[in-house]
Design a protein around this motif. Structure first.
Motif, short mmCIF file in Angstrom:
data_model
loop_
_atom_site.label_atom_id
_atom_site.label_comp_id
_atom_site.label_asym_id
_atom_site.label_seq_id
_atom_site.Cartn_x
_atom_site.Cartn_y
_atom_site.Cartn_z
N LEU A 1 22.57 -29.92 -85.48
CA LEU A 1 24.01 -30.12 -85.52
C LEU A 1 24.52 -29.52 -86.82
N THR B 1 27.87 -28.70 -89.13
CA THR B 1 29.29 -28.91 -89.36
C THR B 1 29.90 -27.68 -90.05
N ALA C 1 29.74 -27.92 -84.57
CA ALA C 1 30.68 -29.01 -84.85
C ALA C 1 31.71 -28.60 -85.87
N TRP D 1 31.62 -28.90 -80.36
CA TRP D 1 31.98 -30.30 -80.50
C TRP D 1 33.08 -30.44 -81.53
N LEU E 1 34.67 -32.17 -84.22
CA LEU E 1 34.24 -33.21 -85.14
C LEU E 1 35.04 -33.16 -86.43
N ALA F 1 29.28 -37.76 -81.79
CA ALA F 1 28.61 -36.47 -81.79
C ALA F 1 27.09 -36.63 -81.75
N THR G 1 24.54 -35.67 -78.65
CA THR G 1 23.45 -34.73 -78.90
C THR G 1 22.12 -35.31 -78.42
#
Length: 273
Positions: free
Chosen positions: A6, A8, A32, A57, A59, A70, A74
């Motif tokens: 993941l 960000t 994300a 996603w 986020l 999130a 996942t």
């Protein structure tokens, strides 16, 4: 082996480059970012490529419930969460006395609390996994040596680094590694915000501006070896640690670095585009 990741801040800059690189390497990646439309478009464009699996996603890293959703999605989708890369960041350039109070909230909420939420909630999932996991938090050399002119940003990145170093010690017995990556200035949209701002002259005081590819390479090396901390370039990292070890040194070297930064900033302003 394919990992579940993941990332960000994956709508632009370092986050996007890293997320796309891992996707193309065959990993399963959650893109994300609070810029939901942008990550949807990025994943749609990648869908035709061979490689891993990409999921967009929306986020907002300031929202702990959004983080929980999130991570839950996942794990529900792929059964595990191997790596979280906290790359999303915020910068408002302003002299401290002129900075709006909202910028205090934004720096600490996005840069610091966002990383803390992501680390804590990812770790709670990872400790339940037999193989544990790895969390990589992107701070800055401004998290090691104070940068006057970017005072609020400095405060938030000091928080990221301090938290990451402490969290790494707590989580290590649970097979969860934490690495903090501290790069110098990088060619991203965040750098563009600083080009014409005198307050940001120290940003340009290094020998050169790093590329996102260089930061991505450092992140991949960290993924492979799981060090506690990575600084780049290394010589600037040592200078930052030296001034942090003896803070009065900052007042001696800052005028020289500011002058050098101003010259290089002026050169950067003349670049096309």
């Amino acid at each position: 082996m394919s990992s579940v990741m993941l990332v960000t801040g994956s709508a632009s800059g370092i986050g996007r480059y890293v997320a796309e690189a891992y996707y193309r390497a065959g990993h399963r990646v959650v893109f994300a970012d609070r810029a939901a439309a942008q990550v949807r478009d990025i994943c749609a464009a990648l869908a035709a490529e061979a490689g891993g699996e990409a999921v967009p996603w929306a986020l907002d890293v300031r929202d702990e419930q959004a983080w929980e959703a999130a991570i839950t999605d996942t794990v529900s989708r792929w059964g595990q969460l191997d790596l979280v890369l906290n790359i999303a960041g915020y910068l408002h350039v302003d002299a401290l006395l002129s900075a709006p109070l909202a910028a205090v909230h934004d720096h600490l909420d996005i840069n610091a609390k966002g990383v803390i939420f992501g680390t804590l909630l990812a770790a709670r999932q990872m400790v339940r996994q037999p193989h544990g996991g790895h969390i990589i938090n992107v701070a800055s050399l401004a998290g090691i040596a104070a940068v006057p002119g970017l005072t609020l940003y400095t405060a938030s990145k000091f928080a990221v680094r301090g938290f990451s170093l402490a969290a790494a010690q707590e989580l290590a017995p649970h097979k969860v590694a934490v690495t903090v990556v501290c790069p110098d200035a990088v060619q991203t949209p965040m750098l563009d915000l600083q080009v014409h701002r005198a307050e940001a002259a120290l940003t340009f005081s290094g020998g050169r501006i790093l590329s996102v590819a260089e930061v991505a390479a450092a992140i991949e090396e960290a993924r492979q070896h799981r060090p506690l901390e990575v600084t780049l370039p290394r010589h600037r990292g040592w200078l930052a640690k030296l001034t942090s070890l003896y803070p009065p040194l900052t007042t001696w070297v800052a005028p020289y670095l500011r002058q050098r930064g101003q010259r290089r900033q002026a050169t950067w302003q003349q670049k096309p585009g």
